[in-house]
Design an enzyme around this catalytic site. Structure first.
Site, PDB file in Angstrom:
ATOM      1  N   ASP A  62       0.850  -1.191   0.000  1.00 32.12           N
ATOM      2  CA  ASP A  62       0.000   0.000   0.000  1.00 32.12           C
ATOM      3  C   ASP A  62       0.883   1.238   0.000  1.00 32.12           C
ATOM      4  O   ASP A  62       2.099   1.132   0.197  1.00 32.12           O
ATOM      5  CB  ASP A  62      -1.025  -0.013   1.154  1.00 32.12           C
ATOM      6  N   TYR A  64       2.985   4.763   0.721  1.00 32.98           N
ATOM      7  CA  TYR A  64       3.641   5.382   1.877  1.00 32.98           C
ATOM      8  C   TYR A  64       2.625   6.287   2.565  1.00 32.98           C
ATOM      9  O   TYR A  64       1.799   6.926   1.902  1.00 32.98           O
ATOM     10  CB  TYR A  64       4.845   6.210   1.435  1.00 32.98           C
ATOM     11  N   PHE A  75       6.498   1.666  -4.368  1.00 33.28           N
ATOM     12  CA  PHE A  75       7.890   1.899  -3.958  1.00 33.28           C
ATOM     13  C   PHE A  75       8.410   3.284  -4.322  1.00 33.28           C
ATOM     14  O   PHE A  75       9.511   3.658  -3.935  1.00 33.28           O
ATOM     15  CB  PHE A  75       8.827   0.816  -4.533  1.00 33.28           C
ATOM     16  N   HIS A 183      11.361  -9.314   0.538  1.00 31.89           N
ATOM     17  CA  HIS A 183      11.038  -7.895   0.375  1.00 31.89           C
ATOM     18  C   HIS A 183      12.294  -7.037   0.588  1.00 31.89           C
ATOM     19  O   HIS A 183      13.165  -7.393   1.386  1.00 31.89           O
ATOM     20  CB  HIS A 183       9.961  -7.527   1.408  1.00 31.89           C
TER      21      HIS A 183
END
Length: 220
Positions: A62, A64, A75, A183
């Protein structure tokens, strides 16, 4: 929230009850709360990369949730924002993989314009509250996007970082290429994200498919 011209198939999805409920929820949230990204950038990933342009998909969770960060791309952050830890690690792996020095900006728009779909599973978030808009309908909508991409005959490279993204692998048809690793978060990057070489592997696959590789440089 108009139907996106580059994704005509999604018109059926936006007509469904769950999406209408999601729209009502978002209307109230944007009116009463601080929500990211800005409303006009919710569908930025889909606006910059149409269905037929997609070569690579990078799935995030989701947006920032701090001021001035989210810009509608997974990202990615606005050009003025400090580069978040996960993106710093992405840049480090990019340097290790392809020798590309880390960019000063965290804005990944140049990737999106080349066919890299930077898609979050959830497209909005309330300020300072990670995952606050999960289970409101976004997951159903973005799953529909993944299924639409999966149905494409032209192969796509899916880059799945972390357990949440990797759950989507079951939805992806076998003609596509899937690259999996931990991740890039500082909590997990040292468990195998570093050294996974996703950028060179994605480009090698694209070349093999007769497609133009991605120029992963952000500053030229």
């Amino acid at each position: 929230m108009n139907v996106l011209t580059g994704w005509p198939q999604l018109s059926q999805e936006t007509a469904k009850n769950y999406f209408q409920n999601l729209q009502q929820f978002l209307k109230k949230e944007y009116a009463e709360q601080i929500v990211f990204p800005p409303e006009k950038e919710i569908f930025q990933a889909l606006e910059l990369t149409s269905l037929n342009q997609v070569k690579v998909v990078i799935l995030g969770q989701d947006p920032y949730h701090e001021e001035g960060q989210a810009n509608g791309l997974s990202f990615s952050v606005t050009g003025e924002a400090k580069i978040p830890p996960s993106l710093r690690n992405i840049y480090q792996e990019l340097q290790n993989d392809l020798g590309i020095s880390p960019a000063k900006s965290g804005d990944l728009t140049p990737w999106a314009k080349q066919g890299v779909l930077l898609l979050n599973a959830v497209l909005t978030v309330r300020a300072h509250q990670a995952n606050s808009h999960s289970k409101r309908g976004w997951e159903q909508f973005t799953d529909a996007i993944i299924l639409e991409l999966s149905a494409r005959k032209q192969p796509i490279v899916f880059i799945l970082w972390g357990a949440s993204a990797q759950k989507k692998a079951a939805m992806i048809a076998p003609q596509h290429m899937i690259l999996k690793s931990p991740h890039p978060s500082p909590l997990s990057a040292y468990r195998g994200f570093f050294g996974s070489r996703p950028f060179s592997k994605a480009n090698a696959a694209l070349i093999q498919l007769g497609q133009t590789p991605i120029d992963w440089r952000l500053e030229k």
